[in-house]
Design a protein around this motif. Structure first.
Motif, short mmCIF file in Angstrom:
data_model
loop_
_atom_site.label_atom_id
_atom_site.label_comp_id
_atom_site.label_asym_id
_atom_site.label_seq_id
_atom_site.Cartn_x
_atom_site.Cartn_y
_atom_site.Cartn_z
N UNK A 91 96.28 -84.97 -2.17
CA UNK A 91 95.77 -84.74 -3.51
C UNK A 91 96.03 -83.33 -3.99
N UNK A 92 95.29 -82.93 -5.05
CA UNK A 92 95.57 -81.67 -5.71
C UNK A 92 96.60 -81.90 -6.80
N UNK A 142 94.17 -85.00 -7.99
CA UNK A 142 92.75 -85.04 -8.29
C UNK A 142 92.14 -83.67 -8.04
N UNK A 143 90.87 -83.57 -8.40
CA UNK A 143 90.16 -82.30 -8.28
C UNK A 143 90.10 -81.84 -6.84
N UNK A 144 89.85 -82.74 -5.92
CA UNK A 144 89.87 -82.40 -4.50
C UNK A 144 88.57 -81.79 -4.01
N UNK A 202 90.70 -78.23 -11.05
CA UNK A 202 91.80 -79.09 -11.49
C UNK A 202 91.35 -79.81 -12.75
N UNK A 203 92.26 -79.95 -13.70
CA UNK A 203 91.93 -80.60 -14.95
C UNK A 203 92.30 -82.08 -14.86
N UNK A 204 91.30 -82.94 -14.81
CA UNK A 204 91.57 -84.37 -14.76
C UNK A 204 92.36 -84.79 -16.00
N UNK A 205 93.40 -85.60 -15.77
CA UNK A 205 94.26 -86.03 -16.86
C UNK A 205 95.49 -85.16 -17.01
N UNK A 206 95.67 -84.19 -16.11
CA UNK A 206 96.84 -83.31 -16.22
C UNK A 206 98.17 -84.06 -16.28
N UNK A 207 98.34 -85.20 -15.59
CA UNK A 207 99.60 -85.94 -15.73
C UNK A 207 99.89 -86.37 -17.17
N UNK A 208 98.85 -86.46 -18.00
CA UNK A 208 99.04 -86.87 -19.39
C UNK A 208 99.55 -85.73 -20.27
#
Length: 454
Positions: free
Chosen positions: A91-92, A100-102, A136-142
């Motif tokens: 993750x990360x 993910x935030x991890x 970590x910012x959730x949704x970064x892949x977007x």
């Protein structure tokens, strides 16, 4: 623990129910008669119920044991990080769907997390340190211009991937209504996946939505659609999305599971608002920047041989919380929801849930959630009658005077109905007990509650 400190050495366990874990006999004695937080029940009040809840332990452990990577620790917990590490998808950032935030901070820093930091102690200090370390910012892949492919997203060997884009090498599954998909075993067989695949560690989110719709709420049925009849339309509002924003393409599974259905899945929440706001401000060509009530940020159509189910995923970002459909003109584009769902909701832990609970009761909208623990399900349900009675006495006190708020008469009708709130073990829970200071089953998407439904 009652004291908020980390257990060092062998933990003390209640001799009667064998459920809670304490750092010392003193800590256990305090928990027996003192509330851990305001309005919480003491262990004396919970002990008998704990004995009943502990009967679920073998079922929860069996779900984990069916997987080769499902190592059960001596204390009954499961280290998801160890399992992910075996597949090099710990993750990360930069891990596709696994990003993910991890660390121990699974959620945005609100509620109990902020409380732990404020309270201090060794646990509070650890939480604060980890929140910074694993930021970590959730949704970064977007924030990218396109979604990853199946291979790039899963980062697994092809034979372990539940593909959504099929080829001559990876055939689509047969029509879902020809088999009974009722647990991880039947799903893996239908998808022709070996149990060596860790897919369940992510797919427990879309699969829990499926189970809420077909079993808990009964608003969907794989057999409802047909190739010759009209397509079944479903409008689902999904509240409180966080980590799910890192793997939105996995919700394509719903299109495979529900043949001849057209599904609109609308996500709400603080993380949704945050990622879309960031995208529109600094990533104008990204997926999230295109989000609007008429623009899905993800669409998928299943192959014809699987029933050509379709799903469109929307992010509703004007507010950082859910609002009734009539309160926001933009929501009219989606129509009235056929159901509202929420994973790991914590209905009694956050005031933002109160309007949702009331709206569902007063407008009779099917509403189903998952929770980590059966104990927390039952504890939170005690709050519902008080909330309904309060709103009936002073309509608008919780919902507010906004368009879409139920009428005073609807408030009174809801308060006088005899509601039932079934709690069930979710067969599509994430395998494995969380590392929490109790032996009670406590699992992501572990239990379902039918708040309002058939």
């Amino acid at each position: 623990m009652q004291c908020g400190d980390i257990i060092e050495g062998k933990a003390k366990v209640c001799g009667a129910c064998k459920a809670p874990m304490y750092c010392s006999a003193k800590c256990a004695a305090t928990a027996w008669k003192v509330q851990k937080v305001a309005r919480a029940q003491t262990h004396k009040e919970l002990c008998d119920d704990n004995k009943r809840h502990m009967l679920r332990v073998p079922d929860v452990e069996e779900i984990l044991r069916q997987f080769p990577w499902g190592r059960l620790e001596k204390d009954g917990t499961f280290s998801v990080d160890v399992a992910r590490g075996r597949f090099n998808v710990l993750g990360g950032k930069g891990f596709g769907f696994w990003s993910h935030r991890g660390g121990p901070i699974a959620h945005l820093p609100t509620g109990s997390i902020v409380e732990a930091i404020h309270k201090g102690g060794s646990y509070g200090k650890m939480v604060e340190q980890m929140a910074k370390l694993y930021d970590y910012l959730d949704g970064s892949p977007l924030l990218e211009a396109k979604h990853p492919t199946d291979r790039d997203g899963w980062k697994l060997e092809p034979e372990l991937i539940p593909f959504h884009n099929f080829s001559s090498l990876w055939a689509p599954p047969r029509l879902a209504f020809k088999v009974e998909i009722k647990d991880w075993n039947s799903w893996y067989a239908w998808r022709r996946l070996p149990k060596e695949s860790p897919a369940a560690l992510l797919l427990h989110f879309p699969m829990s939505v499926y189970w809420l719709l077909v079993d808990t709420l009964k608003v969907a049925n794989p057999k409802a659609g047909s190739p010759d009849g009209p397509r079944v339309k479903l409008n689902i509002q999904y509240i409180g999305a966080e980590v799910e924003l890192n793997f939105l393409p996995l919700f394509a599974e719903l299109a495979l599971l529900l043949p001849y259905h057209d599904i609109k899945l609308v996500f709400f929440g603080q993380a949704v608002h945050t990622i879309v706001s960031k995208a529109k401000a600094s990533h104008p060509k990204s997926l999230a920047a295109q989000a609007s009530p008429i623009t899905p940020i993800y669409s998928y159509t299943a192959p014809e041989e699987s029933g050509s189910g379709r799903i469109q995923v929307f992010l509703h970002a004007p507010a950082d919380h859910w609002v009734p459909a009539d309160a926001d003109p933009a929501l009219s584009a989606y129509g009235v929801p056929d159901a509202i769902v929420a994973p790991n909701a914590g209905l009694g832990s956050y005031a933002a849930w109160y309007p949702v609970i009331l709206y569902a009761h007063q407008m009779d909208v099917p509403f189903g959630v998952t929770e980590y623990a059966e104990q927390s399900c039952e504890t939170q349900l005690l709050m519902f009658p008080r909330l309904l009675e309060s709103e009936a006495m002073t309509p608008g006190s919780v919902m507010g005077r906004v368009p879409g708020a139920p009428s005073a008469e609807a408030c009174r009708r809801a308060a006088t109905r005899r509601w039932q709130y079934p709690v069930e073990l979710n067969p599509f829970q994430r395998p494995g007990q969380r590392p929490v200071p109790t032996k009670l089953p406590n699992v992501p998407n572990g239990f379902t509650i039918r708040v309002v439904g058939k």
